[in-house]
Design a protein around this motif. Sequence first.
Motif, PDB file in Angstrom:
ATOM      1  N   GLY A 116      -8.789  19.309  -9.336  1.00 29.14           N
ATOM      2  CA  GLY A 116      -9.538  18.866  -8.169  1.00 29.14           C
ATOM      3  C   GLY A 116     -10.067  17.449  -8.252  1.00 29.14           C
ATOM      4  N   HIS A 117      -9.457  16.613  -9.130  1.00 31.11           N
ATOM      5  CA  HIS A 117      -9.923  15.237  -9.316  1.00 31.11           C
ATOM      6  C   HIS A 117      -9.221  14.224  -8.420  1.00 31.11           C
ATOM      7  CE1 HIS A 117     -12.491  16.358 -12.600  1.00 31.11           C
ATOM      8  NE2 HIS A 117     -11.471  16.863 -13.274  1.00 31.11           N
ATOM      9  N   ILE A 118      -7.990  14.537  -8.000  1.00 33.24           N
ATOM     10  CA  ILE A 118      -7.217  13.574  -7.196  1.00 33.24           C
ATOM     11  C   ILE A 118      -6.586  14.263  -6.007  1.00 33.24           C
ATOM     12  CG2 ILE A 118      -6.706  12.110  -9.194  1.00 33.24           C
ATOM     13  CD1 ILE A 118      -3.714  13.274  -8.782  1.00 33.24           C
ATOM     14  N   THR A 119      -6.138  13.438  -5.082  1.00 34.16           N
ATOM     15  CA  THR A 119      -5.330  13.912  -3.955  1.00 34.16           C
ATOM     16  C   THR A 119      -4.038  13.118  -3.938  1.00 34.16           C
ATOM     17  OG1 THR A 119      -6.348  12.318  -2.445  1.00 34.16           O
ATOM     18  CG2 THR A 119      -7.359  14.521  -2.570  1.00 34.16           C
ATOM     19  N   ARG A 120      -3.007  13.748  -3.446  1.00 33.33           N
ATOM     20  CA  ARG A 120      -1.721  13.085  -3.220  1.00 33.33           C
ATOM     21  C   ARG A 120      -1.428  13.175  -1.727  1.00 33.33           C
ATOM     22  NH1 ARG A 120       1.539  16.319  -7.914  1.00 33.33           N
ATOM     23  NH2 ARG A 120       1.161  14.893  -9.618  1.00 33.33           N
ATOM     24  N   ARG A 121      -1.017  12.068  -1.166  1.00 32.67           N
ATOM     25  CA  ARG A 121      -0.636  12.066   0.248  1.00 32.67           C
ATOM     26  C   ARG A 121       0.503  11.079   0.421  1.00 32.67           C
ATOM     27  NH1 ARG A 121      -3.073   7.496   2.132  1.00 32.67           N
ATOM     28  NH2 ARG A 121      -4.949   6.820   1.076  1.00 32.67           N
ATOM     29  N   ALA A 122       1.116  11.137   1.565  1.00 33.43           N
ATOM     30  CA  ALA A 122       2.207  10.212   1.854  1.00 33.43           C
ATOM     31  C   ALA A 122       1.651   8.793   1.913  1.00 33.43           C
ATOM     32  CB  ALA A 122       2.860  10.570   3.182  1.00 33.43           C
ATOM     33  N   HIS A 123       2.401   7.873   1.347  1.00 31.17           N
ATOM     34  CA  HIS A 123       2.017   6.461   1.399  1.00 31.17           C
ATOM     35  C   HIS A 123       2.128   5.999   2.852  1.00 31.17           C
ATOM     36  CE1 HIS A 123       2.090   2.152   0.652  1.00 31.17           C
ATOM     37  NE2 HIS A 123       1.685   2.394  -0.596  1.00 31.17           N
ATOM     38  N   PRO A 124       1.145   5.256   3.352  1.00 30.59           N
ATOM     39  CA  PRO A 124       1.171   4.884   4.771  1.00 30.59           C
ATOM     40  C   PRO A 124       2.291   3.918   5.166  1.00 30.59           C
ATOM     41  CG  PRO A 124      -0.694   3.868   3.657  1.00 30.59           C
ATOM     42  CD  PRO A 124      -0.057   4.809   2.681  1.00 30.59           C
ATOM     43  N   SER A 125       2.825   3.145   4.216  1.00 35.76           N
ATOM     44  CA  SER A 125       3.845   2.173   4.603  1.00 35.76           C
ATOM     45  C   SER A 125       5.153   2.306   3.821  1.00 35.76           C
ATOM     46  CB  SER A 125       3.303   0.744   4.443  1.00 35.76           C
ATOM     47  OG  SER A 125       2.958   0.508   3.099  1.00 35.76           O
ATOM     48  N   ASP A 126       5.196   3.174   2.829  1.00 36.67           N
ATOM     49  CA  ASP A 126       6.411   3.356   2.025  1.00 36.67           C
ATOM     50  C   ASP A 126       6.724   4.848   1.984  1.00 36.67           C
ATOM     51  OD1 ASP A 126       8.431   3.544   0.148  1.00 36.67           O
ATOM     52  OD2 ASP A 126       7.422   2.298  -1.353  1.00 36.67           O
ATOM     53  N   ARG A 127       7.703   5.263   2.758  1.00 32.91           N
ATOM     54  CA  ARG A 127       8.028   6.693   2.858  1.00 32.91           C
ATOM     55  C   ARG A 127       8.461   7.292   1.530  1.00 32.91           C
ATOM     56  NH1 ARG A 127      12.334   6.537   7.302  1.00 32.91           N
ATOM     57  NH2 ARG A 127      13.283   7.705   5.623  1.00 32.91           N
ATOM     58  N   ARG A 128       8.943   6.477   0.609  1.00 32.82           N
ATOM     59  CA  ARG A 128       9.425   6.986  -0.676  1.00 32.82           C
ATOM     60  C   ARG A 128       8.291   7.198  -1.679  1.00 32.82           C
ATOM     61  NH1 ARG A 128      12.611   2.211  -2.330  1.00 32.82           N
ATOM     62  NH2 ARG A 128      10.917   1.301  -1.159  1.00 32.82           N
ATOM     63  N   ALA A 129       7.111   6.652  -1.404  1.00 32.36           N
ATOM     64  CA  ALA A 129       6.026   6.677  -2.385  1.00 32.36           C
ATOM     65  C   ALA A 129       4.909   7.625  -1.971  1.00 32.36           C
ATOM     66  CB  ALA A 129       5.462   5.268  -2.557  1.00 32.36           C
TER      67      ALA A 129
END
Length: 187
Positions: A116-129
């Motif tokens: 519960g320390h981090i979140t992962r989400r889609a990069h706003p400008s790089d679809r691959r990251a």
Amino acid sequence: MSKPEEIDASVSSGIYSVESNDPHQELVDRSGLSDSEIQQINELMAALGRLREAEERLSDASRIYMGLNQSDMRALHYLIVCANHGVIATPGAIAAHLHISTASTTKLLDRLERAGHITRRAHPSDRRALAIGITPETHDAAMRTVGRQQAKRFLAAARLTPAERETVMRFLDEMAKEIEPGEFLPG
């Protein structure tokens, strides 16, 4: 013959002295230095040792408090700094910062996310990251504890004059260059 506790006290008190570590001047030629200069240098080395030991105690306490290992703590610190600068942290940037492989970074991020320390989400400008962020709860806990202790370093530096800070910076930079691993050490 000396008692073991007398030997231990003698060794402990001289652990940073050049005479204890290099009695025959095989490593350090001290011929141009006075006894008082050598003593002052020994005291400086002992002060560095106390700093290193205090940093290790703080690091250990921080890791225990947060329930994390050293790489996890370094990654969270990196994420805090990225957030403070408005920079989007990516797994690749974290890997580069920590000098670890992408596979190790994935394991690290999985571990931090599960806890519960981090979140992962889609990069706003790089679809691959992916964009990696620290959770508000972890950010607050880190700032209240580890961050508050680490910030005291700034206060110690602020108590020095500008000339003293220049001297300390030059010394620390020169010390870092001197102890960089050489040919005989791996890495």
